[in-house]
Design an enzyme around this catalytic site. Structure first.
Site, PDB file in Angstrom:
ATOM      1  CE1 TYR A 163      18.575  20.552  31.858  1.00  0.00           C
ATOM      2  CE2 TYR A 163      16.887  20.420  33.566  1.00  0.00           C
ATOM      3  CZ  TYR A 163      18.205  20.252  33.162  1.00  0.00           C
ATOM      4  OH  TYR A 163      19.142  19.791  34.045  1.00  0.00           O
ATOM      5  CE  LYS A 173       8.913  26.307  41.595  1.00  0.00           C
ATOM      6  NZ  LYS A 173       9.961  26.878  40.774  1.00  0.00           N
ATOM      7  CB  CYS A 179       2.035  44.063  -1.972  1.00  0.00           C
ATOM      8  SG  CYS A 179       0.602  43.607  -0.995  1.00  0.00           S
TER       9      CYS A 179
HETATM   10  S1  IVH Z   1      10.215  26.675  48.990  1.00  0.00           S
HETATM   11  C1  IVH Z   1      11.982  23.116  50.849  1.00  0.00           C
HETATM   12  N1  IVH Z   1       8.911  28.746  48.065  1.00  0.00           N
HETATM   13  O1  IVH Z   1      11.518  26.946  43.429  1.00  0.00           O
HETATM   14  C2  IVH Z   1      11.299  24.117  50.057  1.00  0.00           C
HETATM   15  N2  IVH Z   1      10.597  27.774  46.726  1.00  0.00           N
HETATM   16  O2  IVH Z   1      11.442  24.328  42.219  1.00  0.00           O
HETATM   17  C3  IVH Z   1      12.244  24.983  49.319  1.00  0.00           C
HETATM   18  N3  IVH Z   1      10.966  28.927  44.603  1.00  0.00           N
HETATM   19  O3  IVH Z   1      14.563  25.883  44.743  1.00  0.00           O
HETATM   20  C4  IVH Z   1      11.660  25.900  48.393  1.00  0.00           C
HETATM   21  N4  IVH Z   1       9.472  30.489  44.909  1.00  0.00           N
HETATM   22  O4  IVH Z   1      14.290  28.353  44.098  1.00  0.00           O
HETATM   23  C5  IVH Z   1       9.865  27.823  47.827  1.00  0.00           C
HETATM   24  N5  IVH Z   1       7.727  30.630  47.403  1.00  0.00           N
HETATM   25  C6  IVH Z   1       8.673  29.704  47.159  1.00  0.00           C
HETATM   26  C7  IVH Z   1       9.445  29.695  45.987  1.00  0.00           C
HETATM   27  C8  IVH Z   1      10.395  28.701  45.792  1.00  0.00           C
HETATM   28  C9  IVH Z   1      10.398  30.018  44.094  1.00  0.00           C
HETATM   29  C10 IVH Z   1      12.019  28.162  43.909  1.00  0.00           C
HETATM   30  C11 IVH Z   1      13.185  27.826  44.769  1.00  0.00           C
HETATM   31  C12 IVH Z   1      13.264  26.324  44.739  1.00  0.00           C
HETATM   32  C13 IVH Z   1      12.555  25.995  43.474  1.00  0.00           C
HETATM   33  C14 IVH Z   1      12.014  24.609  43.442  1.00  0.00           C
END
Ligand code: IVH
Length: 674
Positions: free
Chosen positions: A38, A118, A411
């Site tokens: 994607y 993340k 086989c």
């Molecule tokens: S911070 C302004 N921290 O990743 C900053 N995001 O690709 C906002 N996500 O929409 C996000 N773990 O859904 C932040 N430790 C983390 C995160 C995180 C997962 C996700 C979140 C965001 C997306 C962006």
């Protein structure tokens, strides 16, 4: 066609395709392609639009942050937009990011960053007023999301009322709702048992569970949430740094990542990334990278945003664990026990940090369930050290004229019949000792200590012998010559002679050892012994019907069928005849005495504490002599065998005045004592 016209056509095609995938992902929670694919489509479109800005249309997927609201949920406008993150894929990306920051900040010494995994789930915003949860909303397109308050309320780790009383009057927290892996596996197992659709991965399971119109469904799903940001806060942030502010949430009953740390400079970020990367598979939830944020809120403010993402944060992604590729062929591999395993041969693809060109399909039931066919485009997953697997087929990319895969009747290695018993997932080659694929392992087994006990014939040597075509079956071992052996790696005159002596010695054996050495499925040491005692001779066992075989203690219909099938195979008969012709012999006994005539008939034993051999070993021996082996001590117990650290069973035996044996005493009773 001009370059512009070509670009326009391609952009239109990409927009259509992306829109369809958005619908699948955001509305149906059922993506058809991996994220990496994607992202590539999006990147290609962005690339075209940046080269030809006149081609940007207002409805281009590049013009929104992502997410289409689903019908049935009320819309919620976020007061503070929910942003996205820029991605880094390499150390260079990370260093370039820090360089850009430093250019905008007036900084002495390293920047302090907050670091967190993340999470791979669904972004959510919670609004608390006077400490009460009043709203839960999805991110949607970043400006407008969906009201999922009723569903969020069912998640036990989200407090409906904040703890304590020092919270701001209005507090909006952002975080990720996700499903830990164990919960995901259990959910899918339940769905599978009921014949329902399963989720592709924990992220989709989380999204699908949260965006349910019926909150009861959400309530039954194992969801949880870690917080990683703020929206509106009436009194402003609770501290000067992100890390201190987010930690305040814990006092109020919310959860944050236990992995949250502050690190110094980009080098600290890279160390953190590597450390989490190493521990990734051990974490109880899926992550797809690490997020770094400039920790000082004043610096964050100074850095601000570009379009949809803050300059002060970045997601350093791990290599994708799922990728698309094409199935070139489906082969069948034959394993040690004859298990015939379908394997997909793939167009090589880089996934999970390695190039993958084969993936197991486990068994035919799996192939049929996923309906994988030659020519299909498939999603390949490679997570950590786990063997790569085919997650599913992208049906819409299936070419015309593909055919369902069928199990070969014979086989692929030796041509023997392949059988797949009703109700069993695994198909097997019945070739046994004759099948080259099973040969190495069966020869290793044949030579092993509890079988023919041929000292000096180790795994490496067996492999050499088979690879050099010196040995095709165990009988060939007995025709090896010194000259042949000396030609092998690490094999001198002396060790060659030793091996020949050992082979000679092994010819004098026992019927149970020989039976066990044949490697008949489900015939372990104890069963081999029981068979030998029951029938007294190899001929009698070979001639026995399945019903007769079942008269042997512990031999049920499945084991009996394996034994009969083994002896039915002409190849196996041939190898046995050759072994005997080579001089293997044993003392044949009379058929098994009646059970009541066995030396330990009617005696009940309990084994406790650590013994020098596996408990099952002793159990089998005792049973072969007519004894019963029980798990608990009672008045009916005749002997308790106490190993080291015996525990409560010994105490109970003493209490009941039961005879206690140590291991040596047991060996004596078994006729093995010194
Ligand atoms: S911070 C302004 N921290 O990743 C900053 N995001 O690709 C906002 N996500 O929409 C996000 N773990 O859904 C932040 N430790 C983390 C995160 C995180 C997962 C996700 C979140 C965001 C997306 C962006």
């Amino acid at each position: 066609m001009s370059e512009l016209a070509q670009a326009r056509a391609r952009a239109e095609q990409l927009r259509k395709e992306i829109a369809r995938h958005d619908y699948q992902y955001y509305v149906l929670d059922n993506p058809l392609i991996p994220d990496a694919e994607y992202d590539r489509l999006m990147r290609e479109l962005r690339d075209i639009e940046s080269r030809f800005p006149e081609l940007v249309t207002p409805d281009s997927p590049t013009q929104r942050v992502g997410g289409a609201p689903r019908e049935g949920f009320a819309e919620v406008r976020h007061k503070v937009p929910m942003l996205s993150l820029d991605n880094a894929f390499s150390e260079e990306d990370m260093r370039a990011w820090e360089k850009r920051l430093l250019g905008r900040l007036d900084h002495d010494g390293p920047v302090s960053y907050a670091a967190e995994p993340k999470l791979d789930g669904l972004a959510i915003s919670l609004r608390y007023e006077q400490g009460l949860l009043v709203l839960g909303a999805t991110r949607g397109d970043g400006r407008v999301g969906e009201d999922v308050t009723a569903n969020v309320r069912t998640i036990k780790s989200i407090p409906l009322r904040l703890f304590g009383d020092d919270w701001p009057e209005v507090l909006e927290v952002r975080g990720e709702i996700f499903m830990p892996r164990a919960g995901f596996e259990a959910l899918n197992a339940r769905a599978r048992a009921r014949g329902e659709k399963t989720f592709v991965n924990p992220r989709n399971a989380a999204a699908g569970s949260l965006r349910q119109l019926d909150p009861k469904v959400t309530a039954s799903r194992p969801l949880t949430m870690f917080c990683y940001g703020f929206g509106e806060i009436s009194s402003g942030p609770p501290a000067d740094t992100y890390s201190a502010s987010i930690r305040r949430l814990v006092d109020w009953g919310l959860q944050i990542s236990p992995e949250l740390k502050t690190v110094a400079g980009v080098d600290g970020c890279i160390d953190y990334y590597q450390d989490i990367g190493r521990r990734r598979e051990q974490l109880p939830y899926d992550i797809d990278g690490v997020v770094f944020k400039v920790d000082s809120l004043a610096d964050q403010e100074a850095l601000g945003f570009v379009s949809r993402a803050p300059r002060w944060a970045i997601a350093y992604k791990f290599p994708a664990q799922e990728e698309l590729t094409r199935v070139l062929a489906i082969d069948f591999q034959v394993g040690r026990t004859g298990a015939v395993t379908p394997v997909a041969r793939l167009e090589p693809v880089f996934v999970g940090g390695a190039t993958v060109s084969n993936a197991t399909l486990h068994n035919m039931d799996e192939v049929w369930r996923k309906d994988v066919r030659v020519g299909d485009t498939v999603i390949i997953r490679r997570a950590g050290d786990v063997i790569p697997e085919v997650v599913g087929v992208v049906l819409e990319r299936r070419p015309k004229g593909t055919r369902r895969v069928t199990l070969p009747k014979h086989c692929p290695v030796c041509g023997s019949e392949v059988i797949k018993p009703e109700g069993e997932a695994v198909a097997r080659c019945t070739g046994g000792l004759y099948c080259p694929a099973q040969r190495k392992e069966s020869i290793k087994h044949f030579a092993s200590r509890k079988a023919m006990d041929i000292e000096g014939l180790g795994d490496k040597l067996v492999e050499q012998l088979v690879d050099n075509e010196l040995v095709h079956n165990p009988a060939d071992l007995y025709h090896l010559t010194k000259a042949q052996l000396v030609g092998l790696e690490r094999m001198g005159e002396k060790s060659a002679q030793n091996l020949l002596d050992e082979l000679e010695k092994s010819k004098s054996t026992t019927l149970p050892r020989f039976l066990y050495a044949l490697g008949i499925r489900e015939v372990g040491e104890a069963t081999a012994l029981a068979l030998a005692q029951q029938f007294g001779s190899l001929k009698a066992i070979q001639a026995a019907s399945e019903d007769e075989l079942q008269e042997t203690p512990d031999v049920g219909p499945i084991v009996a069928a394996h034994i009969a099938a083994f002896f039915r195979q002409p190849h196996n008969k041939e190898v046995i005849d050759k072994l005997i012709a080579a001089g293997i012999h044993w003392q044949e006994g009379a058929p098994r005495p009646r059970p009541e005539d066995l030396p330990l008939a009617g005696k009940t034993f309990v084994l406790t504490g650590a013994l020098s051999r596996p408990r099952d070993d002793y159990k089998a021996r005792l049973q072969a002599l007519g004894a019963k082996v029980s798990g608990s001590v009672s008045k009916k117990t005749d002997y308790v065998v106490a190993g080291e650290d015996p525990g409560s069973k010994l105490a109970k035996a003493e209490q009941l005045g039961i005879e206690i044996l140590d291991e040596e005493g047991l060996l004596k009773l078994l006729g093995e004592g010194r």
